[in-house]
Design a protein around this motif. Structure first.
Motif, PDB file in Angstrom:
ATOM      1  N   UNK A   1      33.411  48.829  41.981  1.00  0.00           N
ATOM      2  CA  UNK A   1      32.395  48.856  40.937  1.00  0.00           C
ATOM      3  C   UNK A   1      32.613  47.715  39.961  1.00  0.00           C
ATOM      4  N   UNK A   2      31.539  47.264  39.359  1.00  0.00           N
ATOM      5  CA  UNK A   2      31.596  46.150  38.399  1.00  0.00           C
ATOM      6  C   UNK A   2      30.854  46.542  37.130  1.00  0.00           C
ATOM      7  N   UNK A   3      31.506  46.370  35.992  1.00  0.00           N
ATOM      8  CA  UNK A   3      30.920  46.705  34.690  1.00  0.00           C
ATOM      9  C   UNK A   3      30.829  45.401  33.910  1.00  0.00           C
ATOM     10  N   UNK A   4      29.673  44.759  33.967  1.00  0.00           N
ATOM     11  CA  UNK A   4      29.527  43.398  33.438  1.00  0.00           C
ATOM     12  C   UNK A   4      29.821  43.330  31.937  1.00  0.00           C
ATOM     13  N   UNK A   5      29.324  44.296  31.193  1.00  0.00           N
ATOM     14  CA  UNK A   5      29.464  44.267  29.730  1.00  0.00           C
ATOM     15  C   UNK A   5      30.938  44.268  29.306  1.00  0.00           C
ATOM     16  N   UNK A   6      31.754  45.040  30.004  1.00  0.00           N
ATOM     17  CA  UNK A   6      33.186  45.099  29.674  1.00  0.00           C
ATOM     18  C   UNK A   6      33.998  44.057  30.437  1.00  0.00           C
ATOM     19  N   UNK A   7      33.413  43.498  31.483  1.00  0.00           N
ATOM     20  CA  UNK A   7      34.161  42.593  32.350  1.00  0.00           C
ATOM     21  C   UNK A   7      35.164  43.330  33.225  1.00  0.00           C
TER      22      UNK A   7
END
Ligand code: FMN
Length: 185
Positions: A84-90
């Motif tokens: 999974x990737x959480x762009x806002x948190x990096x």
């Protein structure tokens, strides 16, 4: 969660907490990870939806058509990876998982009973297996698999690999049976 977490304990706790949140919140960045499996010759991967999470057993639940390629793959090779990737948190989350499929039994029947009258039920009612050639161009055939082809994949997390991309320096940590530790990103 805009501040960077300092300790391994806080990072691990945040990962489990957010997985629990992801199964409840439609727009959560970790709700639709990629599930990678192995077919004996090569890797395969596809997007899935996380439907449920048991934080004590560390089990994630994914629904599938029982005839899907991934089901045959995980029956033969029950080890996979969820990414999974959480762009806002990096934050990238890479979960090593042990995979099991259930197509019958009480737990599966009760999940199907809750789903069968919803629009999502059609995902499991086609007369054709996922990936089967369509006889009539691009048009899927009428639904007629009355009992459904519903299957429940349980993904038990055996290791959690967390990566944070940050302009002040990337960080990476692994959490598994040996505990938590920082590693070179
Ligand atoms: C956003 C999104 C969510 C999806 N969720 C699921 C899911 O929860 N379960 C599933 O079997 N397929 C899901 N799919 C479809 C899979 O990515 C894939 O195309 C399908 O399962 C067939 O894959 P397989 O042949 O490797 O089994 C989803 C696709 C997208 C784009």
């Amino acid at each position: 969660m805009s501040d960077r977490l300092a300790s391994l304990e806080a990072i691990e706790a945040a990962c489990w907490r957010e997985l629990a949140a992801a199964v409840k919140q439609r727009g959560h960045p970790w709700r639709t990870p990629v599930l990678a499996t192995f077919d004996g010759e090569r890797a395969d991967a596809r997007t899935v939806v996380l439907r449920d999470f048991d934080d004590v057993r560390r089990e994630l639940v994914i629904y599938t058509d029982a005839r899907a390629a991934k089901v045959e793959q995980l029956r033969r090779f029950p080890h996979g990876t969820l990414v999974g990737w959480w762009a806002e948190l990096g934050w990238q989350l890479r979960l090593a998982v042990r995979l099991e499929i259930e197509t019958e039994g009480l737990a599966t029947a009760s999940r199907w009973a809750r789903l069968m009258h919803s629009p999502a039920a059609q995902d499991y009612l086609s007369s054709l297996a996922p990936g089967a050639p369509l006889p009539d161009g691009s048009r899927p055939p009428a639904l007629h698999a009355p009992l459904g082809q519903f299957g429940v994949i349980t993904a038990t997390v055996t290791a959690l690999d967390w990566l944070e991309l940050h302009h002040e320096g990337h960080r990476r940590a692994i959490f598994d049976a040996r505990g938590g530790r920082w590693v070179q990103p």
